[in-house]
Design a protein around this motif. Structure first.
Motif, short mmCIF file in Angstrom:
data_model
loop_
_atom_site.label_atom_id
_atom_site.label_comp_id
_atom_site.label_asym_id
_atom_site.label_seq_id
_atom_site.Cartn_x
_atom_site.Cartn_y
_atom_site.Cartn_z
N UNK A 1 0.86 -1.19 0.00
CA UNK A 1 0.00 0.00 0.00
C UNK A 1 0.90 1.24 0.00
N UNK A 2 0.66 2.12 -0.98
CA UNK A 2 1.48 3.32 -1.15
C UNK A 2 0.62 4.56 -0.93
N UNK A 3 1.23 5.64 -0.54
CA UNK A 3 0.50 6.90 -0.44
C UNK A 3 0.17 7.40 -1.84
N UNK A 4 -1.04 7.92 -1.99
CA UNK A 4 -1.41 8.46 -3.29
C UNK A 4 -2.68 7.86 -3.84
N UNK A 5 -3.05 8.34 -5.03
CA UNK A 5 -4.29 7.94 -5.67
C UNK A 5 -4.12 6.84 -6.70
N UNK A 6 -4.91 6.94 -7.75
CA UNK A 6 -4.94 5.86 -8.74
C UNK A 6 -3.61 5.70 -9.45
N UNK A 7 -2.91 6.80 -9.66
CA UNK A 7 -1.60 6.74 -10.31
C UNK A 7 -0.47 6.99 -9.32
N UNK A 8 -0.62 6.38 -8.14
CA UNK A 8 0.42 6.44 -7.10
C UNK A 8 1.78 6.03 -7.66
N UNK A 9 1.80 5.10 -8.62
CA UNK A 9 3.06 4.52 -9.09
C UNK A 9 3.93 5.52 -9.83
N UNK A 10 3.35 6.62 -10.34
CA UNK A 10 4.17 7.65 -10.96
C UNK A 10 5.08 8.31 -9.93
N UNK A 11 4.52 8.59 -8.76
CA UNK A 11 5.29 9.21 -7.67
C UNK A 11 6.23 8.21 -6.99
N UNK A 12 5.82 6.95 -6.95
CA UNK A 12 6.57 5.94 -6.20
C UNK A 12 7.24 4.92 -7.13
N UNK A 13 7.66 5.37 -8.31
CA UNK A 13 8.21 4.44 -9.29
C UNK A 13 9.38 3.64 -8.73
N UNK A 14 10.30 4.31 -8.05
CA UNK A 14 11.48 3.61 -7.53
C UNK A 14 11.08 2.53 -6.53
N UNK A 15 10.13 2.85 -5.66
CA UNK A 15 9.69 1.87 -4.67
C UNK A 15 8.98 0.70 -5.33
N UNK A 16 8.19 0.99 -6.37
CA UNK A 16 7.49 -0.08 -7.09
C UNK A 16 8.50 -0.99 -7.79
N UNK A 17 9.50 -0.39 -8.41
CA UNK A 17 10.54 -1.18 -9.08
C UNK A 17 11.29 -2.05 -8.08
N UNK A 18 11.60 -1.48 -6.92
CA UNK A 18 12.27 -2.26 -5.87
C UNK A 18 11.39 -3.44 -5.45
N UNK A 19 10.09 -3.20 -5.31
CA UNK A 19 9.16 -4.26 -4.94
C UNK A 19 9.16 -5.38 -5.98
#
Length: 252
Positions: free
Chosen positions: A224-242
Motif C-alpha cells: 500500500x502506497x500513499x497516493x491515488x490511482x496513479x500512485x506509481x508515478x510518484x513511487x516508481x522507484x519503490x514499485x521497481x524495488x518491490x
C-alpha cells in the motif's frame, strides 16, 4: 520445443533487450495507456529483468488499427504472442485495466501449461469484486472529468483539441473493455500474486485489492502506497524495488 522470438512483433516493445536476464516481465498498460508508459521501468530493470511492454492496437505506431474493446480478446491475442517468449520465466505486471488483462493472460497461460513466475496487479480491484460502471457511455466532458480526477493524463492534453480528438476514442474504447469485463469463476491461479494500491485511490479500496488473495493457491502479498490511482508515478522507484525483490523470491 523450439521457441522463436520476433523483434518486429507489433504487440510487444522490448526497449532494453537483456539476453542474460533470468526472467521476463510483461507489462500491460492502463486504459488509454501505451507501451511507452513502461519505458522507465524497462530501463531501471534492464540489468536483471527483460521487460516486454504491451502495445495495444489503436495508439502510437498502431493508431491506424481498430481498438480491441474486449478484455478476453486482448488476453487471447497477447497469449498467442507471449508463447513465443516463454523460453524463460514470464512474470506479469498490469496497472488498472492492465491488471485485469494480466490476470486473464495468466489464466490462459496456465491452460497451456505455462505458469507465470508472478502476477503483479496494480490499482485494480480483484476480479471477484464486480462493480457496475458506464463511464464509456458518458459524454466527452464527463470522460475528461474522470481522467482529470484520476490524474493519470498529462495536463497539456486537456488543452489540445486536436490531440484530444485522437486520444479520446482510444480511452473510451479501453474504458468499454474494462467496464464490460465480467469475471468468469474458475480454478485459482498457481502463481504468486502481489497487489499494489494507492491508499487514496478513488477506484480501488485496500480491501478490494486484498481480495486478489482469493485468486491464487500460491503466495499472496500486498503493498500500500500513499497516493491515488496513479500512485506509481510518484513511487516508481519503490514499485521497481518491490518488483525486483519479489521476482528474486518467486524465481529463486
Amino acid at each position: 520445443m523450439t521457441i522463436t522470438t520476433r523483434n518486429d512483433e507489433p504487440w510487444l516493445r522490448r526497449f532494453h533487450p537483456a539476453p542474460e536476464a533470468k526472467v521476463r516481465l510483461v507489462c500491460l498498460p492502463h486504459a488509454g495507456g501505451s507501451a511507452s508508459f513502461y519505458f522507465p521501468v524497462s530501463r531501471a530493470l534492464s540489468a536483471s529483468v527483460e521487460v516486454l511492454a504491451a502495445q495495444y492496437p489503436g495508439r502510437q505506431d498502431r493508431r491506424s488499427e481498430k481498438c480491441v474493446e474486449d478484455v478476453a480478446e486482448l488476453a487471447d491475442r497477447l497469449v498467442e504472442v507471449l508463447l513465443g517468449w516463454a523460453d524463460r520465466p514470464l512474470a506479469l505486471f498490469g496497472h488498472s485495466m492492465g491488471a485485469t488483462v494480466a490476470f486473464e493472460v495468466a489464466r490462459r497461460l496456465e491452460n497451456t501449461g505455462v505458469i507465470a513466475a508472478g502476477l503483479f496487479v496494480s490499482g485494480r480491484r480483484a476480479p471477484s469484486r464486480q462493480r457496475v460502471e458506464n463511464i464509456h457511455r458518458s459524454s466527452d466532458d464527463l470522460l475528461l472529468a474522470e481522467l482529470k480526477a484520476l490524474s493519470g493524463t498529462e495536463a497539456q492534453l486537456f488543452g489540445d483539441s486536436e490531440l484530444l480528438s485522437i486520444v479520446l476514442p482510444v480511452i473510451r474504447s479501453d474504458y468499454k473493455a474494462a467496464e464490460t469485463y465480467r469475471y468468469q469463476p474458475g480454478p485459482r491461479l498457481n502463481c504468486p500474486i502481489f497487489a499494489l494500491v494507492g491508499d487514496s485511490d478513488p477506484k480501488v479500496t485496500v480491501d478490494d485489492a486484498r481480495a486478489w488473495a482469493e485468486h491464487t493457491t500460491a503466495q499472496f502479498d500486498m503493498g500500500v502506497f500513499s497516493g491515488g490511482h496513479f500512485y506509481l508515478t510518484e513511487h516508481r522507484s519503490a514499485v521497481i524495488h518491490t518488483i525486483l525483490e519479489h521476482l528474486a523470491r518467486f524465481c529463486g
